[in-house]
Scaffold this motif. Sequence first.
Motif, PDB file in Angstrom:
ATOM      1  N   THR A  82      38.508  39.162  36.305  1.00  0.00           N
ATOM      2  CA  THR A  82      37.071  39.119  36.043  1.00  0.00           C
ATOM      3  C   THR A  82      36.295  40.040  36.957  1.00  0.00           C
ATOM      4  O   THR A  82      35.477  40.829  36.522  1.00  0.00           O
ATOM      5  CB  THR A  82      36.529  37.700  36.243  1.00  0.00           C
ATOM      6  OG1 THR A  82      37.108  37.184  37.446  1.00  0.00           O
ATOM      7  CG2 THR A  82      36.889  36.794  35.096  1.00  0.00           C
ATOM      8  N   ALA A  83      36.602  39.943  38.228  1.00  0.00           N
ATOM      9  CA  ALA A  83      35.711  40.575  39.200  1.00  0.00           C
ATOM     10  C   ALA A  83      36.062  42.026  39.480  1.00  0.00           C
ATOM     11  O   ALA A  83      35.458  42.648  40.315  1.00  0.00           O
ATOM     12  CB  ALA A  83      35.758  39.792  40.505  1.00  0.00           C
ATOM     13  N   GLU A  84      37.028  42.561  38.750  1.00  0.00           N
ATOM     14  CA  GLU A  84      37.498  43.853  39.221  1.00  0.00           C
ATOM     15  C   GLU A  84      36.915  45.053  38.486  1.00  0.00           C
ATOM     16  O   GLU A  84      37.240  46.173  38.792  1.00  0.00           O
ATOM     17  CB  GLU A  84      39.019  43.919  39.155  1.00  0.00           C
ATOM     18  CG  GLU A  84      39.588  43.317  37.938  1.00  0.00           C
ATOM     19  CD  GLU A  84      40.810  42.491  38.307  1.00  0.00           C
ATOM     20  OE1 GLU A  84      41.323  41.805  37.437  1.00  0.00           O
ATOM     21  OE2 GLU A  84      41.228  42.543  39.467  1.00  0.00           O
TER      22      GLU A  84
ATOM     23  N   GLN B  89      20.368  39.839  32.598  1.00  0.00           N
ATOM     24  CA  GLN B  89      21.392  39.131  33.368  1.00  0.00           C
ATOM     25  C   GLN B  89      20.775  38.204  34.383  1.00  0.00           C
ATOM     26  O   GLN B  89      21.252  37.128  34.646  1.00  0.00           O
ATOM     27  CB  GLN B  89      22.265  40.144  34.125  1.00  0.00           C
ATOM     28  CG  GLN B  89      23.229  40.860  33.245  1.00  0.00           C
ATOM     29  CD  GLN B  89      24.306  39.944  32.768  1.00  0.00           C
ATOM     30  OE1 GLN B  89      24.781  39.096  33.501  1.00  0.00           O
ATOM     31  NE2 GLN B  89      24.690  40.084  31.510  1.00  0.00           N
TER      32      GLN B  89
ATOM     33  N   PHE C 262      27.796  43.060  39.560  1.00  0.00           N
ATOM     34  CA  PHE C 262      27.593  44.315  38.837  1.00  0.00           C
ATOM     35  C   PHE C 262      27.547  43.971  37.367  1.00  0.00           C
ATOM     36  O   PHE C 262      28.574  43.639  36.775  1.00  0.00           O
ATOM     37  CB  PHE C 262      28.726  45.283  39.118  1.00  0.00           C
ATOM     38  CG  PHE C 262      28.857  45.620  40.565  1.00  0.00           C
ATOM     39  CD1 PHE C 262      27.931  46.450  41.177  1.00  0.00           C
ATOM     40  CD2 PHE C 262      29.876  45.087  41.325  1.00  0.00           C
ATOM     41  CE1 PHE C 262      28.048  46.751  42.524  1.00  0.00           C
ATOM     42  CE2 PHE C 262      29.994  45.381  42.665  1.00  0.00           C
ATOM     43  CZ  PHE C 262      29.075  46.217  43.265  1.00  0.00           C
TER      44      PHE C 262
ATOM     45  N   ALA D  19      27.681  41.982  34.364  1.00  0.00           N
ATOM     46  CA  ALA D  19      28.149  40.624  34.094  1.00  0.00           C
ATOM     47  C   ALA D  19      29.190  40.187  35.115  1.00  0.00           C
ATOM     48  O   ALA D  19      29.575  39.024  35.166  1.00  0.00           O
ATOM     49  CB  ALA D  19      28.743  40.560  32.697  1.00  0.00           C
ATOM     50  N   VAL D  20      29.663  41.142  35.938  1.00  0.00           N
ATOM     51  CA  VAL D  20      30.787  40.832  36.817  1.00  0.00           C
ATOM     52  C   VAL D  20      30.285  40.403  38.190  1.00  0.00           C
ATOM     53  O   VAL D  20      29.552  41.140  38.839  1.00  0.00           O
ATOM     54  CB  VAL D  20      31.695  42.068  36.965  1.00  0.00           C
ATOM     55  CG1 VAL D  20      32.890  41.726  37.837  1.00  0.00           C
ATOM     56  CG2 VAL D  20      32.141  42.548  35.606  1.00  0.00           C
ATOM     57  N   ALA D  21      30.688  39.221  38.632  1.00  0.00           N
ATOM     58  CA  ALA D  21      30.341  38.770  39.977  1.00  0.00           C
ATOM     59  C   ALA D  21      31.443  39.233  40.923  1.00  0.00           C
ATOM     60  O   ALA D  21      32.567  38.737  40.872  1.00  0.00           O
ATOM     61  CB  ALA D  21      30.217  37.260  40.004  1.00  0.00           C
ATOM     62  N   ALA D  22      31.129  40.204  41.772  1.00  0.00           N
ATOM     63  CA  ALA D  22      32.143  40.746  42.674  1.00  0.00           C
ATOM     64  C   ALA D  22      32.270  39.901  43.937  1.00  0.00           C
ATOM     65  O   ALA D  22      33.352  39.761  44.484  1.00  0.00           O
ATOM     66  CB  ALA D  22      31.801  42.186  43.030  1.00  0.00           C
TER      67      ALA D  22
ATOM     68  N   GLU E 139      43.792  39.734  46.860  1.00  0.00           N
ATOM     69  CA  GLU E 139      44.355  40.583  45.823  1.00  0.00           C
ATOM     70  C   GLU E 139      43.351  41.678  45.483  1.00  0.00           C
ATOM     71  O   GLU E 139      42.168  41.562  45.795  1.00  0.00           O
ATOM     72  CB  GLU E 139      44.644  39.759  44.567  1.00  0.00           C
ATOM     73  CG  GLU E 139      45.803  38.810  44.740  1.00  0.00           C
ATOM     74  CD  GLU E 139      46.217  38.248  43.396  1.00  0.00           C
ATOM     75  OE1 GLU E 139      47.334  38.523  42.987  1.00  0.00           O
ATOM     76  OE2 GLU E 139      45.417  37.553  42.780  1.00  0.00           O
ATOM     77  N   ASN E 140      43.819  42.717  44.772  1.00  0.00           N
ATOM     78  CA  ASN E 140      42.868  43.725  44.313  1.00  0.00           C
ATOM     79  C   ASN E 140      41.882  43.075  43.361  1.00  0.00           C
ATOM     80  O   ASN E 140      42.264  42.301  42.496  1.00  0.00           O
ATOM     81  CB  ASN E 140      43.594  44.861  43.620  1.00  0.00           C
ATOM     82  CG  ASN E 140      43.937  45.943  44.594  1.00  0.00           C
ATOM     83  OD1 ASN E 140      44.652  45.707  45.538  1.00  0.00           O
ATOM     84  ND2 ASN E 140      43.377  47.107  44.377  1.00  0.00           N
ATOM     85  N   GLY E 141      40.621  43.398  43.554  1.00  0.00           N
ATOM     86  CA  GLY E 141      39.615  42.757  42.717  1.00  0.00           C
ATOM     87  C   GLY E 141      39.101  41.483  43.335  1.00  0.00           C
ATOM     88  O   GLY E 141      38.248  40.819  42.766  1.00  0.00           O
TER      89      GLY E 141
ATOM     90  N   ASP F 109      39.048  36.138  43.994  1.00  0.00           N
ATOM     91  CA  ASP F 109      38.076  36.243  42.899  1.00  0.00           C
ATOM     92  C   ASP F 109      36.638  36.287  43.416  1.00  0.00           C
ATOM     93  O   ASP F 109      35.756  35.639  42.886  1.00  0.00           O
ATOM     94  CB  ASP F 109      38.216  35.061  41.931  1.00  0.00           C
ATOM     95  CG  ASP F 109      39.573  35.042  41.277  1.00  0.00           C
ATOM     96  OD1 ASP F 109      40.181  36.126  41.194  1.00  0.00           O
ATOM     97  OD2 ASP F 109      40.027  33.956  40.885  1.00  0.00           O
ATOM     98  N   GLY F 110      36.427  37.031  44.479  1.00  0.00           N
ATOM     99  CA  GLY F 110      35.073  37.200  44.995  1.00  0.00           C
ATOM    100  C   GLY F 110      34.581  36.040  45.830  1.00  0.00           C
ATOM    101  O   GLY F 110      33.434  36.064  46.278  1.00  0.00           O
TER     102      GLY F 110
ATOM    103  N   VAL G  31      46.771  34.218  46.169  1.00  0.00           N
ATOM    104  CA  VAL G  31      47.145  34.127  44.759  1.00  0.00           C
ATOM    105  C   VAL G  31      46.735  32.772  44.185  1.00  0.00           C
ATOM    106  O   VAL G  31      46.540  32.616  42.992  1.00  0.00           O
ATOM    107  CB  VAL G  31      48.661  34.338  44.600  1.00  0.00           C
ATOM    108  CG1 VAL G  31      49.054  34.448  43.149  1.00  0.00           C
ATOM    109  CG2 VAL G  31      49.086  35.581  45.346  1.00  0.00           C
TER     110      VAL G  31
ATOM    111  N   ARG H  11      48.635  30.066  44.471  1.00  0.00           N
ATOM    112  CA  ARG H  11      49.829  29.313  44.082  1.00  0.00           C
ATOM    113  C   ARG H  11      51.009  29.876  44.862  1.00  0.00           C
ATOM    114  O   ARG H  11      50.868  30.885  45.558  1.00  0.00           O
ATOM    115  CB  ARG H  11      50.084  29.437  42.575  1.00  0.00           C
ATOM    116  CG  ARG H  11      50.571  30.802  42.172  1.00  0.00           C
ATOM    117  CD  ARG H  11      50.312  31.058  40.716  1.00  0.00           C
ATOM    118  NE  ARG H  11      49.581  32.308  40.594  1.00  0.00           N
ATOM    119  CZ  ARG H  11      50.149  33.492  40.688  1.00  0.00           C
ATOM    120  NH1 ARG H  11      51.441  33.606  40.890  1.00  0.00           N
ATOM    121  NH2 ARG H  11      49.442  34.582  40.599  1.00  0.00           N
TER     122      ARG H  11
ATOM    123  N   SER I 192      41.707  46.574  36.447  1.00  0.00           N
ATOM    124  CA  SER I 192      42.071  46.382  37.847  1.00  0.00           C
ATOM    125  C   SER I 192      43.207  47.331  38.215  1.00  0.00           C
ATOM    126  O   SER I 192      43.889  47.871  37.339  1.00  0.00           O
ATOM    127  CB  SER I 192      42.522  44.949  38.067  1.00  0.00           C
ATOM    128  OG  SER I 192      43.767  44.765  37.436  1.00  0.00           O
TER     129      SER I 192
ATOM    130  N   ASP J   3      47.862  44.154  43.560  1.00  0.00           N
ATOM    131  CA  ASP J   3      47.878  42.827  44.140  1.00  0.00           C
ATOM    132  C   ASP J   3      49.275  42.216  44.093  1.00  0.00           C
ATOM    133  O   ASP J   3      50.172  42.681  43.385  1.00  0.00           O
ATOM    134  CB  ASP J   3      46.879  41.944  43.410  1.00  0.00           C
ATOM    135  CG  ASP J   3      47.078  42.031  41.921  1.00  0.00           C
ATOM    136  OD1 ASP J   3      47.941  41.325  41.407  1.00  0.00           O
ATOM    137  OD2 ASP J   3      46.381  42.853  41.277  1.00  0.00           O
TER     138      ASP J   3
END
Lengths: 351, 353, 506
Positions: free
Chosen positions: A12-14, A345, C22, C24-27, C46-48, C224-225, C246, C248, C405, C435
């Motif tokens: 999602t965030a990438e 948004q 950015f 729709a994306v919440a970084a 991880e990346n992203g 995930d941010g 990760v 897990r 990604s 990642d």
Amino acid sequence: MAHDSLYAAPPTAEAEPGGGRLASVRGLLGSWDAVIVAALVVAVLVASLTVENFATGRNAQFLLLDLMPLALIALPMTLIVITGEIDLSVASMVGLCSTLMGQLWLSSGLSLELICVLVVLLGAVLGAVNGLFVTGFGLPSLAVTIGTLALYRGLSFVVLGDQAVADFPADWTAAVVRNIPGTSVPVMVVPLLVLAVIFGVVLHATAAGRALYAMGNNDQAATFTGVSVARTKFWLFVVSGAVCGLVGIFWTLRYASARGDNATGLELTVVTAVLLGGVSIFGGRGALLGVVAGVLLLGVLRNALQLADVDANALTIVTGSLLIASVVLPNAVADIRARLHRRRQRQPVAS
Amino acid sequence: MSLTDAGAPERAAGNAPPDPDRQRRGLTERLLAVRELSLLIALGLLVGVTALRNDRFLSGQSIKDLLLGCAILVILAVGQTLVIVTRNVDLSVGSILGLVAFATGSLFLSAPGTPWPVALVVGVALGALCGAVNGGLIAVARVPALVITLGTLYAFRGVDYYWASGRQINAADMPPSFLRLGNQTVLGVPVLFLVALVVVAAVGFYLRSYRSGRELYAIGSEPAAARLSGIRVGRRVFAVFVASGALAGLAGVLYAARFGTLDAAAGTGLELQVVAAAVVGGVAIFGGSGSAYGAALGAVLLTTIGSSLAVLRIDPFWQQAVVGALILAAIGLDRLLALRVAARLRGRSAHGA
Amino acid sequence: MTADAPGTQAPLLVLDGVTKSFGAVAALRGVHLTLHSGEAHALVGENGAGKSTLVKVLAGAHAPDSGSLTLDGQPLRLGGPADARAAGIAVIYQEPTLFPDLSVAENIFMGRQPLRGLRRIDTAAMNRDAERLFQRLGVRIDPTRPARGLSIADQQLVEIAKAISFDARVLVMDEPTAALSGVEVERLFAVARSLCEGGAAVLFISHRFNEVFDLCHRVTVLRDGAWVSSDDTADLTVDEVVRGMVGRDVSSLYPKQDAELRDTLLDVRRLSRAGVFTDVSFSVRGGEIVALAGLVGAGRSEVARAVFGVDRYDAGEVLVAGRAVPAGNPGRAIAAGMALVPEDRRQQGLIMELSVERNATLARRRALSRLGLLLGAAERAEARQWTRRLQVKASRLGAPVATLSGGNQQKVVLAKWLATEPRVLIIDEPTRGIDVGTKSEVHRLLSELAGQGLAILMISSELPEVLGMADRVLVMHEGRLVRELPRAEADETSIMFAATGQGATA
């Protein structure tokens, strides 16, 4: 394949920060063809209704004949710009080919058919010189072709000085302006259309076309994918030169005059038409249909304004403004869209 | 120039303090100096050969003509250097010159009593305004300046034609004090050339010795890095176009003073000569390197070639071809030099690990 | 280094609830980070996960949507990179951001050059200051030379000199070691430690856990941010960090299965290129993964590029399945059954502006043509097949590959090359910058491909990867193959020994 369970989080965030913006510019450019075609239709309609003598067969013939050099050179130029290069020497190649045609006709005693073949070959050689400097020595095409712009124009004055050769056979000079029987469309439009279709198919529906876009976006990655970047670019410059040879012949016969200053400044109009047609100056983006529409739009506007008694030289305002608008507008629109999008948004977050 | 010598002691001498001479003039600067030196040599050779064939080439009048002839091109080339250094290009300078020249004439026509300094200020301001239009559009469109200034090349010229609508302005319409500016000499040196010299010195000094000047090189060398180091790229590029426009405006006023007869076609096609002068002068077309001095030398060289051809009784139609060949030779040489320097620098990169 | 918990005094820099979106994306979603003076703090994820966005926020390049920054107890507002610098925050980016045409000294002092009368730049003073900085770093770089031509390691050193030149109180290093060799990493760490001792805080971002544990006192994990945890490294194990990243357990990272060895597919004979590599000979059999190890700059990638035909070579020959492959022509190499997944994904592997579909089929553009015509439908079908097989996560095939990604981008590169059905796969840094999850997917895929009979030549700077994946290890040192180690004999010591040139004479 077994490796499915390991990837848990959805990506999602990438997304790149620029991704959204890039996509909206791209979406817009995808429809840029449509915008230009629509603008062309509007221009033709308005001109037909308001400008006297615009919608006449005779004017259509002149309009198309005037457009021929621009349209022909725009074809290879489109491909060259898509690969991220530029050829500013085209008009000078036309000039040099024209004066050489005149000189050969004046003094060599060869048949005009043979001379025409030689002139096209000469154009190809001139293009090959550009290609050699750009791909062989790795120099920027902008600088190289500014150099050959001066060099070839200079040589074309060297060939004929300030004289003109005008005594070409009347049946030849008449042939290039003849219409297709029963219409007011010049015969010369047929080869133009054939060439346009060939260039269009090569660009959009062949492996070579894909390679052109690839190298225009990233020539290193293209090389790593087996694209011969240098060789392809070299041949594009050669083709550009050969087409300029053709245009040199057409120009000479149409105006029955081989002169050193033939087609001076045409390179800028060609670049304008190509960019107006939605081709990105950065390379990697654009379509031939848009360029054809851009050429026609430019031609129609200039023709109509000329008929409306606007000074021919002042017409350059139109050319310049169109060029600027064609690059400023898509960006401005994309900016506005992005801003609206961001506002939309933010609203749910705020409330 | 001794690149080879410079590398050896550095590797050999363990912790010895750096050679004081090297400290004063670094490698980066010396590379530039090589380029300017080679131009001077080329110019010297050209003048020498021409003078051998015809000693009148070195007469006072001939030199005066030469200096007069190159002044305008020098000013434009210096302005272009500011732009090219930032990895942009200004193709509209010829049109700005034409527009300002005609505007200057029109000013004297409509207000005959105008003192010439006022006309000068008005002309420079008009040029700066045109430059601001360029800079503003580039900022909005975020496309290469090549495209925008190609557009304004047409647009400004079109405005010029539209305004002039076929009229011509003659020397008789302008005050003699103004026209003298174009032909007067001080100690045998044309005033026009002195103005050009001042411009070269000022811009050259600025580019070399001021933070904002160095930032222009940084922008041209690597725009993304410039942004990350906090350089206000947009503002600087805008300023550069205003400066280039203002210098083109200055050149336009001087053009009016020198030639007296003005129509809307003044300066047509000049932009290519200007770019050529800068490129021949060692200003890299993709930004980041080059100097105002080099560009000025390039302009002088191009002008001198023109006069030499005439003196050497070579068909003047060759001039443009020679200019073209010179551009190709210059960029080819630069490329060769860059490759060789890069190869040497790679060797130097292996410092003691 | 031990964690002598400098947490008693007030924190130097605090990020609290920082959010950045950015579109729709919440970084970044409410991220917390506390940096103490004298502390080396790792940021992993991880990346992203939002690490790079966080770096950009600290650098002043991105303004956060909400949340606060506090420096020394004072609220901090960053309007741009210049503000961050004024506040004493220095950032060393993943890719060096130097000006190639300017001198090294100017690169260090751009915008802050020492001045003399009339506000002119004092070049001599600037060069002296640069010289002094390099002395402090214990390196010799001529400050007056242009930055063009500096090795990546030297470029990083210039960046570090830049950072310490304005007495940075917070030094942010975004994967600075990705391109560095062991010695260079050690030197960098020494500098970072001395900065910490001087009271600065270092924020260190890396995918290499041994470095994280070697250098840092504390680790903050992002996923995930969002902020996951901040702990002392002393209380953590690598597994715990990975689990945090990760979300897990990750069982095995490097699952190369034994495969039946078949005929020799790639045979490289006495390949040389002046000044780059000399007399390199090796062969790879079907079913085999051969690793090419060595320090950065040893000529590994250069050999791969020459074998594939991107670069020319002066002498030697390359054979695929016994047939010579013409030099300097990647197109012919592809036709002979070779594929190269290059080290730099963004510059060499993909065309970022083009769609996933176009990228995936680019190497097959001729094969997919019918009577010379290439139709979109054929490309789409092919791209769909391969992206599905490799489980590329993309919103749609028409999306620019730049929106994916890092891990998914790498999968697209793999899809592109596997679609050509190669016999020889050369893969340069297969998991750089991707990642952990995708990393093991790639490893599993490589193992599977070897099982299908492909000959795989893998270049990797990560020793665990080399040791886990390779059947044989070839070690390069200064352009020469100095050692060949079968799987049983290869360990960290033997490889590093050879790679640093000490095993060459043995």
